[in-house]
Design a protein around this motif. Structure first.
Motif, PDB file in Angstrom:
ATOM      1  N   ALA A   1       1.014  -1.160  -0.001  1.00 23.10           N
ATOM      2  CA  ALA A   1      -0.156  -0.063   0.068  1.00 23.10           C
ATOM      3  C   ALA A   1       0.975   1.172  -0.040  1.00 23.10           C
ATOM      4  N   SER A   2       2.035   1.278   0.657  1.00 21.03           N
ATOM      5  CA  SER A   2       2.949   2.346   0.722  1.00 21.03           C
ATOM      6  C   SER A   2       3.642   2.483  -0.622  1.00 21.03           C
ATOM      7  N   GLU A   3       3.751   1.278  -1.211  1.00 19.29           N
ATOM      8  CA  GLU A   3       4.513   1.689  -2.768  1.00 19.29           C
ATOM      9  C   GLU A   3       3.574   2.152  -3.432  1.00 19.29           C
ATOM     10  N   ARG A   4       2.213   1.905  -3.549  1.00 22.98           N
ATOM     11  CA  ARG A   4       1.316   2.263  -4.517  1.00 22.98           C
ATOM     12  C   ARG A   4       1.190   3.659  -4.218  1.00 22.98           C
ATOM     13  N   ARG A   5       0.942   4.068  -2.932  1.00 24.07           N
ATOM     14  CA  ARG A   5       0.949   5.547  -2.487  1.00 24.07           C
ATOM     15  C   ARG A   5       1.978   6.458  -2.981  1.00 24.07           C
ATOM     16  N   GLU A   6       3.225   5.988  -2.878  1.00 27.88           N
ATOM     17  CA  GLU A   6       4.508   6.615  -3.257  1.00 27.88           C
ATOM     18  C   GLU A   6       4.427   6.664  -4.908  1.00 27.88           C
ATOM     19  N   HIS A   7       4.056   5.666  -5.622  1.00 27.48           N
ATOM     20  CA  HIS A   7       3.956   5.704  -6.893  1.00 27.48           C
ATOM     21  C   HIS A   7       3.158   6.795  -7.465  1.00 27.48           C
ATOM     22  N   LEU A   8       1.669   6.904  -6.792  1.00 23.36           N
ATOM     23  CA  LEU A   8       0.819   7.941  -6.977  1.00 23.36           C
ATOM     24  C   LEU A   8       1.258   9.116  -6.915  1.00 23.36           C
ATOM     25  N   VAL A   9       2.172   9.517  -5.756  1.00 25.34           N
ATOM     26  CA  VAL A   9       2.370  10.600  -5.604  1.00 25.34           C
ATOM     27  C   VAL A   9       3.641  11.286  -6.449  1.00 25.34           C
ATOM     28  N   LYS A  10       4.431  10.229  -7.108  1.00 30.27           N
ATOM     29  CA  LYS A  10       5.461  10.678  -8.073  1.00 30.27           C
ATOM     30  C   LYS A  10       4.629  11.083  -9.432  1.00 30.27           C
ATOM     31  N   LEU A  11       3.503  10.175  -9.694  1.00 37.78           N
ATOM     32  CA  LEU A  11       3.051  10.422 -10.943  1.00 37.78           C
ATOM     33  C   LEU A  11       2.241  12.105 -10.901  1.00 37.78           C
ATOM     34  N   ALA A  12       1.580  12.123  -9.745  1.00 36.18           N
ATOM     35  CA  ALA A  12       0.789  13.461  -9.304  1.00 36.18           C
ATOM     36  C   ALA A  12       1.910  14.686  -9.658  1.00 36.18           C
TER      37      ALA A  12
ATOM     38  N   SER B   1     -10.511   4.552  -7.379  1.00 35.49           N
ATOM     39  CA  SER B   1      -9.418   3.716  -6.802  1.00 35.49           C
ATOM     40  C   SER B   1      -8.325   4.695  -5.946  1.00 35.49           C
ATOM     41  N   LEU B   2      -8.019   5.659  -6.841  1.00 34.24           N
ATOM     42  CA  LEU B   2      -7.163   6.895  -6.100  1.00 34.24           C
ATOM     43  C   LEU B   2      -7.702   7.325  -4.690  1.00 34.24           C
ATOM     44  N   TYR B   3      -9.142   7.345  -4.435  1.00 36.84           N
ATOM     45  CA  TYR B   3      -9.649   7.643  -3.322  1.00 36.84           C
ATOM     46  C   TYR B   3      -9.382   6.662  -1.989  1.00 36.84           C
ATOM     47  N   HIS B   4      -8.854   5.308  -2.457  1.00 37.30           N
ATOM     48  CA  HIS B   4      -8.240   4.619  -1.204  1.00 37.30           C
ATOM     49  C   HIS B   4      -7.061   4.970  -0.682  1.00 37.30           C
ATOM     50  N   HIS B   5      -6.336   5.926  -1.548  1.00 40.37           N
ATOM     51  CA  HIS B   5      -5.026   6.338  -0.917  1.00 40.37           C
ATOM     52  C   HIS B   5      -4.956   7.789  -0.420  1.00 40.37           C
ATOM     53  N   PHE B   6      -5.794   8.639  -0.972  1.00 42.95           N
ATOM     54  CA  PHE B   6      -5.865   9.885  -0.806  1.00 42.95           C
ATOM     55  C   PHE B   6      -7.308  10.417  -1.000  1.00 42.95           C
ATOM     56  N   ASP B   7      -7.784  11.329   0.024  1.00 43.98           N
ATOM     57  CA  ASP B   7      -9.165  11.886  -0.253  1.00 43.98           C
ATOM     58  C   ASP B   7      -9.284  13.072  -1.081  1.00 43.98           C
ATOM     59  N   SER B   8      -8.150  13.646  -1.523  1.00 41.38           N
ATOM     60  CA  SER B   8      -8.158  14.856  -2.432  1.00 41.38           C
ATOM     61  C   SER B   8      -6.941  14.895  -2.951  1.00 41.38           C
ATOM     62  N   LYS B   9      -6.780  15.624  -4.119  1.00 43.21           N
ATOM     63  CA  LYS B   9      -5.492  15.969  -4.868  1.00 43.21           C
ATOM     64  C   LYS B   9      -4.812  17.090  -3.943  1.00 43.21           C
ATOM     65  N   GLU B  10      -5.532  17.831  -3.070  1.00 43.65           N
ATOM     66  CA  GLU B  10      -5.164  18.562  -2.148  1.00 43.65           C
ATOM     67  C   GLU B  10      -3.919  17.970  -0.851  1.00 43.65           C
ATOM     68  N   SER B  11      -4.703  16.707  -0.686  1.00 39.98           N
ATOM     69  CA  SER B  11      -3.683  15.633   0.081  1.00 39.98           C
ATOM     70  C   SER B  11      -2.587  15.261  -0.545  1.00 39.98           C
ATOM     71  N   ILE B  12      -2.394  14.928  -1.773  1.00 38.15           N
ATOM     72  CA  ILE B  12      -1.255  14.771  -2.498  1.00 38.15           C
ATOM     73  C   ILE B  12      -0.397  15.761  -2.612  1.00 38.15           C
ATOM     74  N   VAL B  13      -0.575  17.025  -3.055  1.00 36.01           N
ATOM     75  CA  VAL B  13       0.268  18.253  -3.047  1.00 36.01           C
ATOM     76  C   VAL B  13       0.856  18.373  -1.685  1.00 36.01           C
ATOM     77  N   ASP B  14      -0.254  18.511  -0.726  1.00 39.17           N
ATOM     78  CA  ASP B  14       0.392  18.420   1.070  1.00 39.17           C
ATOM     79  C   ASP B  14       1.461  17.453   1.080  1.00 39.17           C
ATOM     80  N   GLU B  15       1.560  16.365   0.805  1.00 34.81           N
ATOM     81  CA  GLU B  15       2.632  15.459   1.025  1.00 34.81           C
ATOM     82  C   GLU B  15       3.693  15.774   0.134  1.00 34.81           C
ATOM     83  N   ILE B  16       3.736  16.615  -0.774  1.00 33.25           N
ATOM     84  CA  ILE B  16       4.910  16.799  -1.853  1.00 33.25           C
ATOM     85  C   ILE B  16       5.369  18.094  -1.150  1.00 33.25           C
TER      86      ILE B  16
END
Length: 221
Positions: free
Chosen positions: A30-41, A68-83
């Motif tokens: 799950a962590s690997e998938r999350r990290e992969h999604l962050v890199k793509l985003a 399926s993206l929402y299984h890892h992040f609740d919004s794109k704001e959460s992704i950019v927050d991590e970045i």
């Protein structure tokens, strides 16, 4: 008919092994998938801009459904927050290490410049988002740390410049805060044309920048 396993430890016939079943939902995967999604985003944010990038864009790039993206992040704001939080965490820690070495102001500023250039590749998306979407993001409560973090970074630089002025290393007739902001912005803007694998790498760019910043372009007699 499905048979049970024997004492040899073989799994049930017609089914997955316990290890494989656990692996599909393991925290590591799950962590690997999350990290992969962050890199793509991050790549999409850097290329299209944060506001122009949709959740569907990210999902399409990942080859998954938007849901399926929402299984890892609740919004794109959460992704950019991590970045962005990762960027400030890394660069502030690196800046503190340089300052804590206790070298003279010129050496310290040179160290800070080298770190700033070193972030162009690993944190390209964060720097681009800050340039393009800073005013949009900083008004959201969850991104209040952006202003606090930038203020802290600015203080590190300004205090170092002022220390250099007090020691006679830097000119006394320049404004320390304005000088920092000019340095910051001229480094960050390089992210727009810097490309990994280009004619100059980030280290070479940093060294060239230091030559121009400290020595100028005039030939000294």
């Amino acid at each position: 008919m499905t048979t049970t396993s024997t004492n040899s430890g073989r799994p049930r016939a017609g089914g997955e092994s316990g290890a494989r079943r656990r692996g599909k939902g393991s925290p590591a995967l799950a962590s690997e998938r999350r990290e992969h999604l962050v890199k793509l985003a991050a790549e999409l944010f850097a290329e299209k801009g944060f506001q122009a990038t949709t959740v569907r864009n990210i999902a399409d790039q990942a080859g998954i459904l938007s849901g399926s993206l929402y299984h890892h992040f609740d919004s794109k704001e959460s992704i950019v927050d991590e970045i962005l939080s990762g960027f400030f965490r890394d660069i502030m820690a690196a800046y503190r290490e340089v300052i804590d070495e206790g070298k003279d102001a010129r050496q310290t500023i040179a160290g800070l410049v080298r770190i700033a250039f070193a972030t162009l590749e690993p944190h390209r998306a964060a720097i681009t988002v800050m340039q393009n979407d800073w005013n949009y993001l900083k008004n959201m409560d969850r991104f209040a740390y952006l202003t606090r973090s930038e203020d802290e970074v600015e203080k590190m630089w300004v205090d170092t410049i002022k220390a250099g002025q007090a020691d006679g290393v830097f000119r006394s007739d320049i404004d320390a805060k304005l000088t920092y902001r000019m340095i910051r912005d001229t480094i960050w803007v390089a992210v727009r044309w810097f490309r990994p694998g280009g004619r100059l790498d980030a280290t070479e760019l940093g060294e060239h920048y230091l030559k121009v910043m400290f020595d100028g372009i005039n030939v000294h007699g």
